[in-house]
Design an enzyme around this catalytic site. Sequence first.
Site, PDB file in Angstrom:
ATOM      1  N   CYS A   1      42.037  38.156  41.237  1.00  0.00           N
ATOM      2  CA  CYS A   1      42.564  39.251  40.428  1.00  0.00           C
ATOM      3  C   CYS A   1      41.556  40.391  40.280  1.00  0.00           C
ATOM      4  O   CYS A   1      40.792  40.429  39.309  1.00  0.00           O
ATOM      5  CB  CYS A   1      43.005  38.731  39.060  1.00  0.00           C
ATOM      6  SG  CYS A   1      43.715  40.030  38.036  1.00  0.00           S
TER       7      CYS A   1
ATOM      8  N   CYS B   1      41.851  42.392  37.132  1.00  0.00           N
ATOM      9  CA  CYS B   1      41.169  41.846  35.945  1.00  0.00           C
ATOM     10  C   CYS B   1      39.647  41.991  36.071  1.00  0.00           C
ATOM     11  O   CYS B   1      38.972  42.302  35.095  1.00  0.00           O
ATOM     12  CB  CYS B   1      41.461  40.354  35.773  1.00  0.00           C
ATOM     13  SG  CYS B   1      43.097  39.809  36.242  1.00  0.00           S
ATOM     14  N   ASP B   2      39.101  41.746  37.264  1.00  0.00           N
ATOM     15  CA  ASP B   2      37.645  41.571  37.380  1.00  0.00           C
ATOM     16  C   ASP B   2      36.887  42.747  37.992  1.00  0.00           C
ATOM     17  O   ASP B   2      35.647  42.742  37.985  1.00  0.00           O
ATOM     18  CB  ASP B   2      37.336  40.322  38.231  1.00  0.00           C
ATOM     19  CG  ASP B   2      37.823  39.050  37.566  1.00  0.00           C
ATOM     20  OD1 ASP B   2      38.136  39.110  36.357  1.00  0.00           O
ATOM     21  OD2 ASP B   2      37.894  38.012  38.233  1.00  0.00           O
TER      22      ASP B   2
END
Length: 304
Positions: free
Chosen positions: A130, A133-134
Amino acid sequence: MNKVIIIGGGIAAHTAAIYTARASLQPLVLSAPEPDQLSTTNIVENWPGTPDGILGPKLTQDTKKQAQKFGAKYILAKADSFKVLKNSFEIIASGKKYAASTVIICTGASSRKLDIPREKEFWAKGVSTCATCDAPFYKNKTTVVIGGGDSAMEETLALSKFAKKIYLIHRRDEFRASKLMQDKIKKLPKDKLEIILDFIPIQILGDKSVTGIKIKNVKTNQPKEISCDGIFLAIGHIPNTDIFKSSLKLDKKGFIITNKKSETSLLGVFAAGDCQDSLFKQAITSAGVACQAALMAEKYLEGR
Ligand code: NAP
């Protein structure tokens, strides 16, 4: 005994919940704690009625809110088993038993992993699925994206806002991603993105953290090492259908087989979304099929 249990926590589950709740069937939605796919996506540009696009997490959360507004009840619990009883179905989720007259399965799909040495060791510690997200963790760092579909393009775009360099590695010499997504990554600065075609990953490299990836040319077998700080996998998904293996007909890849009415091989059980769709895999088709499943569940209950 519930009239309807919906298993899942993505756009298909929330849509089925809206329709069954509006039909006064008081659906119970059992959602696993893992985030659904839209929640790990950035902007969704092809959801009708949103000319400026809509953020994936907002789309899924708003759809859930809409279902709750009509009375759908949500329980955070992962379905671990599914059993067919005489006139109903039993689901055990996070240790508790739930029963229902009809079930709508919207369990989605989980990210595929590479299954190569040291992937497990570095999972969520430098290897992840992801970028949305990261990506901020990789400011001015070097990253690798594996895959050739729309997700790989999306991961690359998300990382491009932070990383100083991205290697996009694909196992063939052409991408399967849509032209629109390919065009977007082609606009990235040449020194930021390096595309490596015809290579497959064979080992993650690292000490305490990820330091690189070993890849191999599929035509020449020539290995190569790329130094990097993080690796993002975007190599497709596997349907979450394990618990239905013994009771429902699945295809060779594990997708639940449904007919045009979203009916599974078991009377009273319906399925929608990425657990049954191996072809389109779009938010809009998941929601559409979930609507069908909900309408058919309602009809089924009326018939009983
Ligand atoms: P996908 O289309 O199935 O692509 C997976 C990619 O990973 C393929 O390029 C595949 O290679 C590669 N791959 C699979 N297994 C591999 C392995 N073991 N090692 C190396 N590479 C491997 O999956 P996706 O990109 O997640 O997309 C899924 C669906 O969601 C699609 O319908 C897509 O259109 C949609 N989606 C849309 C958007 C958007 O429109 N913004 C964003 C994300 C996803 P091959 O090509 O050789 O098979």
